[in-house]
Design an enzyme around this catalytic site. Structure first.
Site, PDB file in Angstrom:
ATOM      1  N   ARG A   1      -8.947  -6.929 -12.865  1.00 39.66           N
ATOM      2  CA  ARG A   1      -8.469  -8.165 -12.229  1.00 39.66           C
ATOM      3  C   ARG A   1      -9.297  -8.411 -10.965  1.00 39.66           C
ATOM      4  O   ARG A   1      -8.904  -8.046  -9.865  1.00 39.66           O
ATOM      5  CB  ARG A   1      -6.988  -8.036 -11.880  1.00 39.66           C
ATOM      6  CG  ARG A   1      -6.066  -7.815 -13.090  1.00 39.66           C
ATOM      7  CD  ARG A   1      -4.611  -7.774 -12.633  1.00 39.66           C
ATOM      8  NE  ARG A   1      -3.682  -7.682 -13.728  1.00 39.66           N
ATOM      9  CZ  ARG A   1      -3.092  -6.548 -14.124  1.00 39.66           C
ATOM     10  NH1 ARG A   1      -3.373  -5.408 -13.510  1.00 39.66           N
ATOM     11  NH2 ARG A   1      -2.243  -6.543 -15.135  1.00 39.66           N
TER      12      ARG A   1
ATOM     13  N   ARG B   1       7.935 -17.039 -16.051  1.00 35.43           N
ATOM     14  CA  ARG B   1       8.186 -15.590 -16.014  1.00 35.43           C
ATOM     15  C   ARG B   1       8.605 -15.103 -14.636  1.00 35.43           C
ATOM     16  O   ARG B   1       9.009 -13.963 -14.483  1.00 35.43           O
ATOM     17  CB  ARG B   1       6.960 -14.816 -16.498  1.00 35.43           C
ATOM     18  CG  ARG B   1       5.674 -15.027 -15.710  1.00 35.43           C
ATOM     19  CD  ARG B   1       4.524 -14.325 -16.437  1.00 35.43           C
ATOM     20  NE  ARG B   1       3.213 -14.620 -15.915  1.00 35.43           N
ATOM     21  CZ  ARG B   1       2.561 -13.877 -15.029  1.00 35.43           C
ATOM     22  NH1 ARG B   1       3.150 -12.802 -14.543  1.00 35.43           N
ATOM     23  NH2 ARG B   1       1.352 -14.212 -14.619  1.00 35.43           N
TER      24      ARG B   1
ATOM     25  N   CYS C   1      -4.219  -7.084 -23.128  1.00 36.60           N
ATOM     26  CA  CYS C   1      -4.180  -6.589 -21.750  1.00 36.60           C
ATOM     27  C   CYS C   1      -2.903  -6.987 -21.015  1.00 36.60           C
ATOM     28  O   CYS C   1      -2.792  -6.789 -19.806  1.00 36.60           O
ATOM     29  CB  CYS C   1      -5.400  -7.070 -20.972  1.00 36.60           C
ATOM     30  SG  CYS C   1      -5.616  -8.868 -20.980  1.00 36.60           S
TER      31      CYS C   1
ATOM     32  N   ASN D   1       1.474 -11.678 -20.851  1.00 36.08           N
ATOM     33  CA  ASN D   1       2.334 -12.116 -19.747  1.00 36.08           C
ATOM     34  C   ASN D   1       2.410 -13.642 -19.687  1.00 36.08           C
ATOM     35  O   ASN D   1       3.485 -14.234 -19.565  1.00 36.08           O
ATOM     36  CB  ASN D   1       1.814 -11.573 -18.420  1.00 36.08           C
ATOM     37  CG  ASN D   1       1.791 -10.059 -18.386  1.00 36.08           C
ATOM     38  OD1 ASN D   1       2.305  -9.399 -19.282  1.00 36.08           O
ATOM     39  ND2 ASN D   1       1.184  -9.500 -17.358  1.00 36.08           N
ATOM     40  N   ASP D   2       1.238 -14.295 -19.770  1.00 28.95           N
ATOM     41  CA  ASP D   2       1.224 -15.754 -19.749  1.00 28.95           C
ATOM     42  C   ASP D   2       1.472 -16.343 -21.128  1.00 28.95           C
ATOM     43  O   ASP D   2       2.098 -17.404 -21.254  1.00 28.95           O
ATOM     44  CB  ASP D   2      -0.114 -16.273 -19.203  1.00 28.95           C
ATOM     45  CG  ASP D   2      -0.100 -16.402 -17.680  1.00 28.95           C
ATOM     46  OD1 ASP D   2       1.008 -16.506 -17.118  1.00 28.95           O
ATOM     47  OD2 ASP D   2      -1.164 -16.393 -17.070  1.00 28.95           O
TER      48      ASP D   2
ATOM     49  N   HIS E   1       0.819  -1.211   0.000  1.00 26.36           N
ATOM     50  CA  HIS E   1       0.000   0.000   0.000  1.00 26.36           C
ATOM     51  C   HIS E   1       0.851   1.258   0.000  1.00 26.36           C
ATOM     52  O   HIS E   1       0.460   2.282  -0.564  1.00 26.36           O
ATOM     53  CB  HIS E   1      -0.959  -0.012   1.194  1.00 26.36           C
ATOM     54  CG  HIS E   1      -2.209  -0.798   0.924  1.00 26.36           C
ATOM     55  ND1 HIS E   1      -2.986  -1.339   1.925  1.00 26.36           N
ATOM     56  CD2 HIS E   1      -2.815  -1.134  -0.236  1.00 26.36           C
ATOM     57  CE1 HIS E   1      -4.018  -1.967   1.388  1.00 26.36           C
ATOM     58  NE2 HIS E   1      -3.931  -1.860   0.088  1.00 26.36           N
TER      59      HIS E   1
ATOM     60  N   GLU F   1      -4.311 -16.514 -23.802  1.00 24.92           N
ATOM     61  CA  GLU F   1      -3.021 -16.582 -23.123  1.00 24.92           C
ATOM     62  C   GLU F   1      -2.409 -17.977 -23.188  1.00 24.92           C
ATOM     63  O   GLU F   1      -1.295 -18.185 -22.730  1.00 24.92           O
ATOM     64  CB  GLU F   1      -3.169 -16.131 -21.663  1.00 24.92           C
ATOM     65  CG  GLU F   1      -4.316 -16.796 -20.924  1.00 24.92           C
ATOM     66  CD  GLU F   1      -4.646 -16.121 -19.608  1.00 24.92           C
ATOM     67  OE1 GLU F   1      -3.743 -15.510 -18.991  1.00 24.92           O
ATOM     68  OE2 GLU F   1      -5.805 -16.197 -19.176  1.00 24.92           O
TER      69      GLU F   1
END
Length: 592
Positions: free
Chosen positions: A310, A480, A517, A469-470, A203, A446
């Site tokens: 997400r 990754r 994305c 990413n995947d 945070h 993906e």
């Protein structure tokens, strides 16, 4: 040899140059203290009053953040207020007072340590970093129990050190900063901060990004060698920290600061404009988010909508699962943030891989990225899935929501997921609950199997969103998360580019739209290639939206079609980069 350089996690972009102010460690925790038999009820009353006072402080902080339109920080302090009602934290402390006769502050400290240590031991980075929130709330209650001994927050540590030139901005050095500390930093005097622990999803890092303070976290024990008054450079974009830089280093970073400021000024006119190439080709630039506050930040930074919500972050960092009404409220809030027409793509829960959810009690797997995750969990637990689908459908009455299923590998999975969506529609119709009957349903591409069958999927799905990413790790068989395999985790490898081009082409043949994305969507080097391939929607981090819009405005999409074809014939990612650099002059300033 004097410390010259630190390396940590890039938590908040930007460059900070200033004199170090080391945040002194708090006094060592007091030894466990006990109360006499028969004093339990009085001690419980003292504890409850301190908790109530802490709630008042947090409510005041939350209200102040809202008044200053710092919604992200307000949400964090709202979460801290909820912790003051948490049975695992407050209930455990009360039990220790009642059953073990701990003093109130010892009980609070002990309960916080146990909960924080449990979270810190988890594999999931997001949950690990919630330990800082537990300690922040605990520290606040203990301070009140000790009758206000010691100042609250980091402000007391800034500006009190003799010998520092107070006209200069400072760089704060700390083992850790709590969210309370970070939210109250005075940006007029603090140029940036560095911490020994923490990660990008803590945070404190989120707040630093929201207020624009450059930050590097997770630098480790070496930070202890930084002394008050030393000149420090913080590169929040790379994670590099320089201590007592040379004259040439200082000049170099001051020049970088000047260029960054000039770039930011040039980007301001692009806020609120459509995303259009130099030859008039229109695309959508939207943002990836994980919360309602992220959506608010994305709107401020010029995003046209949300390309990836997400939703698993609504499920994480809590002992239970969010109910339908709670999910509905979050999805509706995001829709209302952007307005009725802005596209909002909501991905159903993507738990698994590097994201754990203790409340699901999933078995430990040898290879979780290839295991029981995402849509595989949802289809195996249809009641959990339907709760989320119903919430999304109900929220679709308030905006242009779209639903997207992650980790689809087969047509059978897609059809089962779509079937459950249709079943939820029927339920809501029967109940008389309004929803958008024509809500678009798409899949996240993906898995290479889905990319290779994109022509078949395109006949049934309303859209594709490519999760690079995947897709990269599955295509290249390279985890990754493994730093030793970084050379393989490159979205510009021609093997990956060929799959992306195949997906876009398949979508367009069926008059469907294709988006992206993954992190690749916001990378300047990738934008000309993706624009040339015909990608319709680019979803990225909020901070990347305006730079991407400015770059697209300089690109001639018609001329990039041939470039996109040519890079597919190259041998490796390095060759792709070199070819794009040579043929897209507009990249020179961006990459400088």
């Amino acid at each position: 040899m004097a410390l010259r350089e630190l390396m940590g996690t890039a938590a908040s972009e930007g460059l900070a140059i200033g004199r170090a102010v080391v945040m002194r460690e708090e006094a060592a925790p007091q030894a466990m203290a006990y109360i006499e038999a028969g004093a339990e009820e009085a001690e419980l009353l003292r504890f409850d009053r301190a908790v109530a006072a802490a709630a008042q402080e947090l409510e005041a902080l939350r209200s102040r953040m809202e008044a200053e339109e710092r919604e992200q920080e307000a949400e964090i302090f709202e979460a801290h207020l909820m912790l003051l009602e948490d049975e695992e934290l407050i209930g455990q402390a009360q039990s220790s007072i009642r059953e073990q006769r701990f003093s109130a502050d010892s009980a609070m400290s002990d309960a916080a340590d146990k909960v924080a240590e449990l979270l810190a031991s988890l594999d999931d980075a997001y949950l690990r970093e919630r330990a800082a929130d537990i300690r922040d709330v605990s520290r606040r209650v203990i301070r009140l129990l000790r009758a206000g001994q010691g100042p609250d927050g980091v402000l007391a540590f800034v500006g009190n050190d003799e010998g520092l030139e107070r006209s200069e901005k400072s760089v704060l050095i700390a083992h850790d900063l709590t969210p309370s500390d970070t939210a109250q930093l005075d940006t007029a005097s603090i140029a940036g901060f560095i911490t020994a622990i923490g990660g990008r999803t803590s945070h404190s890092a989120i707040i630093a990004r929201s207020v624009g303070i450059p930050a590097v976290v997770g630098t480790g024990k070496a930070i202890d060698e930084v002394k008050d008054g030393q000149l420090v450079i913080v590169d929040g974009g790379t994670g590099i920290v320089l201590v007592e830089p040379t004259e040439s280093e200082l000049a170099h970073y001051r020049e970088l600061q000047r260029r960054q400021a000039a770039r930011q000024e040039r980007l301001k006119p692009f806020h609120g404009l459509p995303s259009v190439s130099a030859d008039g080709h229109r695309v959508e630039l939207v943002a990836n988010i994980g919360s309602v506050q992220d959506a608010q930040q994305a709107l401020k930074q010029g995003a046209e909508g949300i390309g990836l919500f997400r939703t698993e972050f609504l499920f994480m960092g809590r002992p239970d699962l969010p109910k339908e009404d709670e999910q509905f409220a979050a999805y509706r809030s995001v829709a209302e943030t952007f307005g009725k027409d802005a596209p909002i793509v909501i991905r159903t829960m993507d738990i698994g891989g590097d994201k754990e959810l203790p409340s699901l009690q999933l078995d430990r797997e040898e290879n979780p990225f290839l295991g029981y995750r995402a849509i595989r969990i949802s289809l195996d637990r249809p009641e959990l899935f339907k709760t989320q689908l119903r919430a999304i459908l109900k929220a679709s009455a308030y905006g242009n929501l779209k639903v997207m299923f992650p980790m689809i590998a087969t047509l059978e999975e897609w059809r089962k997921a779509k079937g459950l969506l249709e079943a939820c529609k029927q339920e809501l119709t029967t109940e008389g609950v309004p929803y958008n009957e024509r809500i678009e349903a798409g899949i996240m591409i993906e898995i290479p199997a889905a990319a290779l069958l994109a022509d078949r999927f395109a006949r049934e799905a309303d859209f594709f969103s490519i999760g690079t990413n995947d897709l990269v790790q599955y295509t290249m068989a390279a985890d990754r998360m493994n730093s030793k395999l970084g050379y393989l985790s490159d979205p510009l490898h021609p093997a990956v580019l060929r799959l992306i081009e195949m997906v876009i082409r398949a979508a367009h043949r069926e008059n469907k739209w294709a988006g992206m994305c993954g992190e690749m969507a916001g990378q300047p080097m990738a934008l000309p290639i993706l624009l040339g391939m015909g990608l319709d929607e680019f979803s990225m981090s909020a901070a990347a939206v305006l730079p991407a819009r400015a770059l697209i405005a300089e690109l001639d999409r018609g001329k990039l079609i041939d470039l996109a074809d040519k890079v597919l014939e190259l041998e490796d990612a390095a060759a792709v980069r070199e070819y794009v650099k040579q043929h897209v002059p507009a990249l020179n300033e961006v990459l400088d």
